[in-house]
Design a protein around this motif. Structure first.
Motif, PDB file in Angstrom:
ATOM      1  N   ALA A 276     -13.630  40.552   7.334  1.00 35.81           N
ATOM      2  CA  ALA A 276     -13.015  40.654   6.356  1.00 35.81           C
ATOM      3  C   ALA A 276     -12.262  42.072   6.366  1.00 35.81           C
ATOM      4  N   ALA A 277     -12.894  42.781   7.132  1.00 35.54           N
ATOM      5  CA  ALA A 277     -12.070  44.221   7.054  1.00 35.54           C
ATOM      6  C   ALA A 277     -10.988  44.416   8.296  1.00 35.54           C
ATOM      7  N   GLU A 278     -11.275  43.383   9.066  1.00 35.37           N
ATOM      8  CA  GLU A 278     -10.175  43.403  10.103  1.00 35.37           C
ATOM      9  C   GLU A 278      -9.079  42.233  10.272  1.00 35.37           C
ATOM     10  N   VAL A 279      -9.198  41.470   9.493  1.00 37.51           N
ATOM     11  CA  VAL A 279      -8.494  40.105   9.283  1.00 37.51           C
ATOM     12  C   VAL A 279      -8.004  39.847   7.849  1.00 37.51           C
ATOM     13  N   PRO A 280      -6.608  39.980   7.525  1.00 34.55           N
ATOM     14  CA  PRO A 280      -6.331  39.841   6.186  1.00 34.55           C
ATOM     15  C   PRO A 280      -6.427  38.340   5.625  1.00 34.55           C
ATOM     16  N   GLU A 281      -6.651  38.487   4.364  1.00 35.46           N
ATOM     17  CA  GLU A 281      -6.923  37.278   3.523  1.00 35.46           C
ATOM     18  C   GLU A 281      -5.390  36.652   3.416  1.00 35.46           C
ATOM     19  N   ARG A 282      -5.441  35.525   3.202  1.00 37.16           N
ATOM     20  CA  ARG A 282      -3.976  34.826   2.853  1.00 37.16           C
ATOM     21  C   ARG A 282      -3.825  34.888   1.165  1.00 37.16           C
ATOM     22  N   PRO A 283      -3.008  35.301   0.577  1.00 37.46           N
ATOM     23  CA  PRO A 283      -2.782  35.456  -0.804  1.00 37.46           C
ATOM     24  C   PRO A 283      -2.696  34.045  -1.599  1.00 37.46           C
ATOM     25  N   TYR A 284      -3.110  34.169  -2.762  1.00 38.51           N
ATOM     26  CA  TYR A 284      -2.761  32.959  -3.455  1.00 38.51           C
ATOM     27  C   TYR A 284      -1.329  32.864  -3.941  1.00 38.51           C
TER      28      TYR A 284
ATOM     29  N   ASN B   9     -14.745  26.525   7.003  1.00 42.11           N
ATOM     30  CA  ASN B   9     -13.610  26.487   5.960  1.00 42.11           C
ATOM     31  C   ASN B   9     -13.150  28.219   5.511  1.00 42.11           C
ATOM     32  N   ASN B  10     -13.020  28.892   6.601  1.00 39.72           N
ATOM     33  CA  ASN B  10     -12.757  30.332   6.414  1.00 39.72           C
ATOM     34  C   ASN B  10     -11.446  30.578   7.167  1.00 39.72           C
ATOM     35  N   GLN B  11     -10.461  30.954   6.091  1.00 37.60           N
ATOM     36  CA  GLN B  11      -9.118  31.172   6.701  1.00 37.60           C
ATOM     37  C   GLN B  11      -9.122  32.303   7.717  1.00 37.60           C
ATOM     38  N   ARG B  12      -9.889  33.213   7.664  1.00 36.89           N
ATOM     39  CA  ARG B  12      -9.834  34.462   8.362  1.00 36.89           C
ATOM     40  C   ARG B  12     -10.630  33.714   9.875  1.00 36.89           C
ATOM     41  N   VAL B  13     -11.457  33.051   9.981  1.00 36.26           N
ATOM     42  CA  VAL B  13     -12.011  32.393  11.350  1.00 36.26           C
ATOM     43  C   VAL B  13     -10.848  31.428  11.680  1.00 36.26           C
ATOM     44  N   HIS B  14     -10.182  30.780  10.947  1.00 36.12           N
ATOM     45  CA  HIS B  14      -8.945  29.958  11.512  1.00 36.12           C
ATOM     46  C   HIS B  14      -7.950  30.857  12.078  1.00 36.12           C
ATOM     47  N   ASP B  15      -7.585  31.887  11.514  1.00 35.20           N
ATOM     48  CA  ASP B  15      -6.364  32.542  11.888  1.00 35.20           C
ATOM     49  C   ASP B  15      -7.114  33.502  13.414  1.00 35.20           C
ATOM     50  N   ILE B  16      -7.921  33.780  13.413  1.00 37.47           N
ATOM     51  CA  ILE B  16      -8.560  34.328  14.773  1.00 37.47           C
ATOM     52  C   ILE B  16      -8.643  33.270  15.910  1.00 37.47           C
ATOM     53  N   ILE B  17      -8.936  31.917  15.629  1.00 37.54           N
ATOM     54  CA  ILE B  17      -8.930  30.968  16.554  1.00 37.54           C
ATOM     55  C   ILE B  17      -7.493  30.850  16.897  1.00 37.54           C
ATOM     56  N   LEU B  18      -6.520  30.804  16.049  1.00 39.97           N
ATOM     57  CA  LEU B  18      -5.150  30.469  16.354  1.00 39.97           C
ATOM     58  C   LEU B  18      -4.786  31.644  17.152  1.00 39.97           C
ATOM     59  N   GLY B  19      -5.016  32.910  16.873  1.00 38.26           N
ATOM     60  CA  GLY B  19      -4.632  33.903  17.827  1.00 38.26           C
ATOM     61  C   GLY B  19      -4.983  33.776  19.228  1.00 38.26           C
ATOM     62  N   PHE B  20      -6.320  33.307  19.573  1.00 38.39           N
ATOM     63  CA  PHE B  20      -6.712  33.131  20.875  1.00 38.39           C
ATOM     64  C   PHE B  20      -5.879  31.965  21.403  1.00 38.39           C
ATOM     65  N   TYR B  21      -5.712  30.827  20.565  1.00 34.27           N
ATOM     66  CA  TYR B  21      -5.097  29.500  20.921  1.00 34.27           C
ATOM     67  C   TYR B  21      -3.487  29.848  21.131  1.00 34.27           C
TER      68      TYR B  21
ATOM     69  N   CYS C 189     -21.864  22.934  18.584  1.00 35.43           N
ATOM     70  CA  CYS C 189     -22.710  22.151  17.238  1.00 35.43           C
ATOM     71  C   CYS C 189     -21.507  22.417  15.980  1.00 35.43           C
ATOM     72  N   TYR C 190     -22.035  22.871  15.079  1.00 35.84           N
ATOM     73  CA  TYR C 190     -21.042  22.964  13.817  1.00 35.84           C
ATOM     74  C   TYR C 190     -20.342  24.265  14.028  1.00 35.84           C
ATOM     75  N   GLY C 191     -20.276  25.124  15.184  1.00 32.88           N
ATOM     76  CA  GLY C 191     -19.147  25.850  15.203  1.00 32.88           C
ATOM     77  C   GLY C 191     -17.982  25.158  16.023  1.00 32.88           C
ATOM     78  N   VAL C 192     -17.875  23.992  16.068  1.00 35.45           N
ATOM     79  CA  VAL C 192     -16.820  23.058  16.583  1.00 35.45           C
ATOM     80  C   VAL C 192     -15.970  22.951  15.422  1.00 35.45           C
ATOM     81  N   ALA C 193     -16.644  22.601  13.882  1.00 37.22           N
ATOM     82  CA  ALA C 193     -15.810  22.091  13.074  1.00 37.22           C
ATOM     83  C   ALA C 193     -14.598  23.203  12.611  1.00 37.22           C
ATOM     84  N   PRO C 194     -14.851  24.293  12.807  1.00 39.25           N
ATOM     85  CA  PRO C 194     -13.467  25.177  12.300  1.00 39.25           C
ATOM     86  C   PRO C 194     -12.255  24.772  13.113  1.00 39.25           C
TER      87      PRO C 194
END
Length: 275
Positions: free
Chosen positions: A88-96, A141-153, A163-168
Motif C-alpha cells: 500500500a505504501a509503494e503502489v498507488p490506489e486507483r481513484p474512484y 481482487n486487490n488492484q495493487r496486486v493486479h498492477d504488480i502482476i501487470l508490471g512483470f507481465y 493454489c489461490y495465488g493463481v486467482a489474481p
C-alpha cells in the motif's frame, strides 16, 4: 540478471509449504526471496499447513507430510517475515470515478503506477504469488496486486502462482483493454473436486466462508478462453503448468515441483511444461 524474487503473501494466512517449498528451490539456485504484504502486516502460515493430523476434506487424507511440517515450522521460527515490503505504501490506489478532480487524479495514478512497476521489475527477476485461503480476502481482487502482476507481465518476466495465488491472474487486466492476460494460455489451479464445501477459514478473523466464494476452475477456464486451456489434472498427485511467462500450480502437493520449474524457467529458459 537480478537474482531476487518478490513473493506476495496474504495477511490472512498463507499455506506454509506453498511458500517454503518454492523458496527452498529458489535459494538453492542462488536466488534471494523478499516478501511483500498488502498493507505491510506480517504474514503467517495457516495452522493446518503445519499440522500433520489435519485431514483435507475434499481429499479425505492428511495432506501435510512430517517433512513439510518441519520445513514450515523451521521457516516460521526464523522470523524471516519480520522484514517485508508494504504494498500500500509503494503502489498507488486507483481513484474512484466520483473523486473530485478525477481526471487529474487518474492521470497521476497511471504515472505513479508505472514508476512503481518499473522500480519493482528493475529489482526483481520474477514474481511469486503464494496460496492458501488468505489470498481470497486480500490478494485476489486487490488492484495493487493486479498492477504488480501487470508490471512483470509487461516486462515479460516470469510470474509464478500456486493454489489461490493463481486467482489474481484472472483479474489482472489492462484498465483500458479489460482482457485477461491469461487468455490463450495453459494454466492450472484448484479443480472443483478439490474445493471445500465448508470451512474456508482465515487468520485474524472468525469468519468461516463455507465454500470458497468462487469456483477457481470455472473462472480460470473462462479467462483462458477457447484458445487456451485449464488443466485440473484431477486424479494426478500434482499439477504444474508452465506457459511462459506463467508458472501455475494446483495446490500444496505441487509445491516442490512448482519451485523446480520456476527455477528452470529462470535459469534454463523453460517456456512449456506439463501440457
Amino acid at each position: 540478471m537480478s537474482k531476487k524474487i518478490l513473493a506476495i503473501l496474504s495477511e490472512y494466512g498463507y499455506w506454509g509449504i506453498e511458500l517454503v517449498g518454492p523458496l527452498a528451490k529458489l535459494e538453492e539456485a542462488g536466488y534471494t526471496v523478499e516478501f511483500m504484504t498488502p498493507t505491510g502486516k506480517k504474514a503467517e502460515a495457516l495452522p493446518p499447513s503445519y499440522d500433520t493430523t489435519y485431514v483435507d476434506p475434499p481429499l479425505g487424507v492428511c495432506v501435510t507430510t512430517a517433512g513439510d511440517a518441519e520445513l514450515v515450522k523451521a521457516f516460521e521460527a526464523t522470523n524471516r517475515l519480520e522484514e517485508r515490503r508494504n504494498m500500500a505504501a509503494e503502489v498507488p490506489e486507483r481513484p474512484y470515478f466520483s473523486k473530485p478532480n478525477f481526471l487529474r487524479e487518474f492521470e497521476h495514478y497511471f504515472t505513479d503506477v508505472k514508476k512503481a512497476q518499473d522500480a519493482l521489475t528493475a529489482e526483481y527477476a520474477g514474481l511469486l504469488l503464494v496460496g492458501g485461503s488468505g489470498p481470497i480476502i486480500d490478494m485476489v481482487n486487490n488492484q495493487r496486486v493486479h498492477d504488480i502482476i501487470l508490471g512483470f507481465y509487461q516486462k515479460n518476466l516470469p510470474i509464478a502462482a500456486i493454489c489461490y495465488g493463481v486467482a489474481p491472474l484472472v483479474f489482472a487486466r489492462d484498465f483500458n483493454l479489460r482482457k485477461p492476460i491469461i487468455a490463450g494460455k495453459h494454466v492450472t489451479g484448484h479443480c472443483i473436486e478439490y474445493d471445500y464445501h465448508d470451512g474456508t477459514g482465515f487468520l485474524h478473523t472468525d469468519l468461516n466462508m463455507g465454500p470458497p466464494p468462487y469456483v477457481l476452475e470455472y473462472i480460470l477456464a473462462d479467462a483462458v478462453g477457447p484458445t487456451g486451456q485449464y488443466h485440473g489434472n484431477f486424479g494426478k498427485e500434482t499439477s504444474v503448468i508452465v506457459d511462459y511467462p506463467f508458472i501455475t500450480a494446483r495446490s500444496l502437493q505441487c509445491a516442490h515441483e512448482f519451485g523446480e520449474q520456476f527455477v528452470n524457467v529462470l535459469d534454463h529458459g523453460l517456456t512449456r511444461y506439463g501440457w
